[in-house]
Design a protein around this motif. Sequence first.
Motif, PDB file in Angstrom:
ATOM      1  N   ARG A  23       0.586  -1.313   0.080  1.00 42.18           N
ATOM      2  CA  ARG A  23      -0.107   0.030   0.196  1.00 42.18           C
ATOM      3  C   ARG A  23       0.949   1.341   0.089  1.00 42.18           C
ATOM      4  NH1 ARG A  23      -5.121   1.490   4.010  1.00 42.18           N
ATOM      5  NH2 ARG A  23      -4.019   3.428   4.168  1.00 42.18           N
ATOM      6  N   ARG A  27       1.106   4.174  -2.999  1.00 42.20           N
ATOM      7  CA  ARG A  27       0.542   5.201  -2.831  1.00 42.20           C
ATOM      8  C   ARG A  27       1.414   6.306  -3.060  1.00 42.20           C
ATOM      9  NH1 ARG A  27      -1.956   8.782   2.314  1.00 42.20           N
ATOM     10  NH2 ARG A  27      -1.787  10.613   1.081  1.00 42.20           N
ATOM     11  N   ARG A  28       2.903   6.198  -2.506  1.00 40.08           N
ATOM     12  CA  ARG A  28       3.983   6.801  -2.960  1.00 40.08           C
ATOM     13  C   ARG A  28       4.182   7.337  -4.195  1.00 40.08           C
ATOM     14  NH1 ARG A  28       5.746  11.363  -1.490  1.00 40.08           N
ATOM     15  NH2 ARG A  28       7.915  11.461  -1.885  1.00 40.08           N
ATOM     16  N   GLU A  31       1.267   9.279  -6.028  1.00 38.65           N
ATOM     17  CA  GLU A  31       1.649  10.753  -5.696  1.00 38.65           C
ATOM     18  C   GLU A  31       2.740  11.432  -6.698  1.00 38.65           C
ATOM     19  OE1 GLU A  31       0.375  11.212  -1.020  1.00 38.65           O
ATOM     20  OE2 GLU A  31       2.420  10.920  -1.697  1.00 38.65           O
ATOM     21  N   LEU A  32       3.709  10.580  -6.943  1.00 37.18           N
ATOM     22  CA  LEU A  32       4.686  11.052  -8.109  1.00 37.18           C
ATOM     23  C   LEU A  32       4.071  11.048  -9.360  1.00 37.18           C
ATOM     24  CD1 LEU A  32       7.755   9.469  -6.520  1.00 37.18           C
ATOM     25  CD2 LEU A  32       7.040  11.854  -6.448  1.00 37.18           C
ATOM     26  N   GLY A  33       2.954  10.327  -9.483  1.00 35.33           N
ATOM     27  CA  GLY A  33       2.302  10.364 -11.010  1.00 35.33           C
ATOM     28  C   GLY A  33       2.166   8.861 -11.696  1.00 35.33           C
ATOM     29  N   GLU A  38      -1.007   5.555 -17.137  1.00 40.21           N
ATOM     30  CA  GLU A  38      -0.322   6.707 -17.249  1.00 40.21           C
ATOM     31  C   GLU A  38       0.971   6.611 -18.351  1.00 40.21           C
ATOM     32  OE1 GLU A  38       0.094  10.659 -16.942  1.00 40.21           O
ATOM     33  OE2 GLU A  38      -1.241   9.644 -15.590  1.00 40.21           O
ATOM     34  N   VAL A  55       7.353  11.913 -15.946  1.00 42.29           N
ATOM     35  CA  VAL A  55       5.651  11.451 -15.882  1.00 42.29           C
ATOM     36  C   VAL A  55       5.024  12.726 -15.459  1.00 42.29           C
ATOM     37  CG1 VAL A  55       6.592  10.995 -13.367  1.00 42.29           C
ATOM     38  CG2 VAL A  55       4.700  10.143 -14.147  1.00 42.29           C
ATOM     39  N   LYS A  56       3.921  12.863 -16.281  1.00 50.07           N
ATOM     40  CA  LYS A  56       2.927  13.893 -15.964  1.00 50.07           C
ATOM     41  C   LYS A  56       3.808  15.348 -16.010  1.00 50.07           C
ATOM     42  CE  LYS A  56      -0.643  12.268 -13.185  1.00 50.07           C
ATOM     43  NZ  LYS A  56      -1.808  12.108 -13.957  1.00 50.07           N
ATOM     44  N   GLY A  57       4.538  15.415 -17.033  1.00 51.99           N
ATOM     45  CA  GLY A  57       5.270  16.870 -17.041  1.00 51.99           C
ATOM     46  C   GLY A  57       6.445  16.980 -16.012  1.00 51.99           C
ATOM     47  N   SER A  58       6.716  15.978 -15.336  1.00 50.02           N
ATOM     48  CA  SER A  58       8.095  16.281 -14.509  1.00 50.02           C
ATOM     49  C   SER A  58       9.173  15.344 -14.573  1.00 50.02           C
ATOM     50  CB  SER A  58       7.791  16.318 -13.051  1.00 50.02           C
ATOM     51  OG  SER A  58       6.627  17.290 -12.635  1.00 50.02           O
ATOM     52  N   ARG A  59      10.371  15.247 -14.319  1.00 51.86           N
ATOM     53  CA  ARG A  59      11.399  14.541 -14.329  1.00 51.86           C
ATOM     54  C   ARG A  59      11.627  13.934 -12.819  1.00 51.86           C
ATOM     55  NH1 ARG A  59      15.382  16.702 -18.496  1.00 51.86           N
ATOM     56  NH2 ARG A  59      13.767  16.858 -20.331  1.00 51.86           N
ATOM     57  N   ILE A  60      11.564  12.549 -12.617  1.00 46.23           N
ATOM     58  CA  ILE A  60      11.841  12.304 -11.349  1.00 46.23           C
ATOM     59  C   ILE A  60      12.889  11.039 -11.261  1.00 46.23           C
ATOM     60  CG2 ILE A  60      10.357  10.671  -9.691  1.00 46.23           C
ATOM     61  CD1 ILE A  60       8.246  12.509 -10.245  1.00 46.23           C
TER      62      ILE A  60
ATOM     63  N   TYR B  61       6.211  17.122  -4.133  1.00 42.83           N
ATOM     64  CA  TYR B  61       4.766  16.757  -4.903  1.00 42.83           C
ATOM     65  C   TYR B  61       3.743  16.753  -3.993  1.00 42.83           C
ATOM     66  CZ  TYR B  61       7.909  16.362  -8.764  1.00 42.83           C
ATOM     67  OH  TYR B  61       8.910  16.602  -9.864  1.00 42.83           O
ATOM     68  N   SER B  62       3.947  16.333  -2.743  1.00 45.60           N
ATOM     69  CA  SER B  62       2.815  16.215  -1.824  1.00 45.60           C
ATOM     70  C   SER B  62       3.472  16.411  -0.264  1.00 45.60           C
ATOM     71  CB  SER B  62       2.543  14.273  -1.797  1.00 45.60           C
ATOM     72  OG  SER B  62       3.051  13.654  -0.804  1.00 45.60           O
ATOM     73  N   THR B  64       3.012  14.011   2.216  1.00 46.42           N
ATOM     74  CA  THR B  64       2.927  12.677   3.091  1.00 46.42           C
ATOM     75  C   THR B  64       4.008  12.501   3.924  1.00 46.42           C
ATOM     76  OG1 THR B  64       2.002  12.002   0.810  1.00 46.42           O
ATOM     77  CG2 THR B  64       2.198  10.209   2.515  1.00 46.42           C
ATOM     78  N   ALA B  66       6.926  11.489   3.433  1.00 48.54           N
ATOM     79  CA  ALA B  66       7.649  10.466   3.069  1.00 48.54           C
ATOM     80  C   ALA B  66       9.115  10.757   2.989  1.00 48.54           C
ATOM     81  CB  ALA B  66       7.044   9.864   1.773  1.00 48.54           C
ATOM     82  N   ASN B  93       0.918  22.770 -16.310  1.00 49.48           N
ATOM     83  CA  ASN B  93       1.062  21.297 -15.549  1.00 49.48           C
ATOM     84  C   ASN B  93      -0.111  21.342 -14.490  1.00 49.48           C
ATOM     85  OD1 ASN B  93       1.474  18.715 -15.113  1.00 49.48           O
ATOM     86  ND2 ASN B  93       3.800  18.932 -14.762  1.00 49.48           N
ATOM     87  N   GLU B  95      -2.791  19.327 -13.593  1.00 47.57           N
ATOM     88  CA  GLU B  95      -3.187  18.188 -13.134  1.00 47.57           C
ATOM     89  C   GLU B  95      -2.391  17.581 -12.097  1.00 47.57           C
ATOM     90  OE1 GLU B  95      -3.433  14.827 -15.737  1.00 47.57           O
ATOM     91  OE2 GLU B  95      -4.080  13.442 -13.917  1.00 47.57           O
ATOM     92  N   ARG B  96      -0.880  17.626 -12.187  1.00 48.20           N
ATOM     93  CA  ARG B  96      -0.039  17.399 -11.299  1.00 48.20           C
ATOM     94  C   ARG B  96       0.208  18.120 -10.110  1.00 48.20           C
ATOM     95  NH1 ARG B  96       4.501  14.591 -10.154  1.00 48.20           N
ATOM     96  NH2 ARG B  96       5.022  13.677 -12.155  1.00 48.20           N
ATOM     97  N   TYR B  99      -2.583  18.537  -7.074  1.00 51.38           N
ATOM     98  CA  TYR B  99      -2.807  17.374  -6.056  1.00 51.38           C
ATOM     99  C   TYR B  99      -2.287  18.023  -4.707  1.00 51.38           C
ATOM    100  CZ  TYR B  99      -1.763  13.089  -3.424  1.00 51.38           C
ATOM    101  OH  TYR B  99      -1.610  12.072  -2.530  1.00 51.38           O
TER     102      TYR B  99
END
Lengths: 77, 232
Positions: A23, A27-28, A31-33, A38, A55-60, B61-62, B64, B66, B93, B95-96, B99
């Motif tokens: 979980r 979840r984590r 949150e990052l997309g 996707e 992902v979703k317009g960001s670089r992670i 980004y959140s 949480t 974490a 951007n 949508e992102r 959140y």
Amino acid sequence: MRMPLGLAPENRVVRVVEVRGGRGLIRRLSELGFLKGEWVRVLKSGPSGPALVEVKGSRIALGRGVLMRIIVECVPP
Amino acid sequence: MKEIEVALIGNPNVGKSLIFNNLTGGRAHVGNWPGKTVEKKEGRCIHKGVTMRIIDLPGVYSLTAASIDELIARSYIVEERPDVVVDIVDASNLERNLYLTLQLLELEANLVIALNKSDIAEGLGYEIDVKGLSELLGVPVVPTIATVKVGMEELKDAIVEASKRGVKAKVRYREDIEELIERIGDILKRDENLTKKYPARWLAIKIIEGDGEVMRLIEERGLIEELREVIG
Ligand SMILES: Nc1nc2c(ncn2[C@@H]2O[C@H](COP(=O)(O)OP(=O)(O)OP(=O)(O)O)[C@@H](O)[C@H]2O)c(=O)[nH]1
Ligand SMILES: [Mg+2]
């Protein structure tokens, strides 16, 4: 073809089909997309160590362990 | 003269530092967050007779908790309760970025949204209904282009106004969830010291999510047994 994101070729747009984890990880990553359905793209990767993913317009940056838990669908070009 | 505390928050790379520099004239006091090696930037801005102490929070980004950055941003907003929180959102951007906005609304922060990178959004052909977004979220939304200092006066106006008005927006969930939030909230309110420090509604939402930090806190306060009857 399905494979872990850690094995996906660079610069190919692939689609997330599943995150194999508990979980907390699901979840984590969401949150990052990294949500089911996707579109994501590996920008820089290698046989080991972290990879840079768009992902979703960001670089992670994601670590190897996590990269192997994100299952993607790779459509042949 | 009146002094208010204003926190800047947003996803990484949305333009927080540029907006911080625009608001403070680049004069910043740089330190570390207590016990952490994450940089803390603080500056001042005087607008219409109000002195704003501006704090640049780490890009997240959140909330949480974490990562260290998330924990710093979240504890700051929950525990310090700044007068106004400016949520810098990348208009290209949405949508992102929204959140984090929802998480800030859950935290009952006194929000002002800076819709930054409006030039990029426009270049992509996006037409954002700014008034509609503001009504939907219940908070002021100010379009900005930090690179050329567009929207900065309007942003300062909105911050000063918000500081006078206080929090009014809230996220509402499905009826059954709202009921659960209320039942948990009733139990939490028995611990006055706890709910003086943290909004009961926010704690209740985090308990439903099973948030690690909040569950630890609840355990410390000895409330876990009573809560089990409600959350199972
Ligand atoms: N076109 C355009 N670019 C912008 C705008 N605001 C910021 N940028 C650019 O976005 C990049 C990031 O800006 P920063 O101010 O460093 O953003 P930040 O939120 O502090 O970034 P982190 O601290 O790394 O999270 C820079 O290259 C800026 O020039 C804007 O309104 N329009
Ligand atoms: Mg910055």
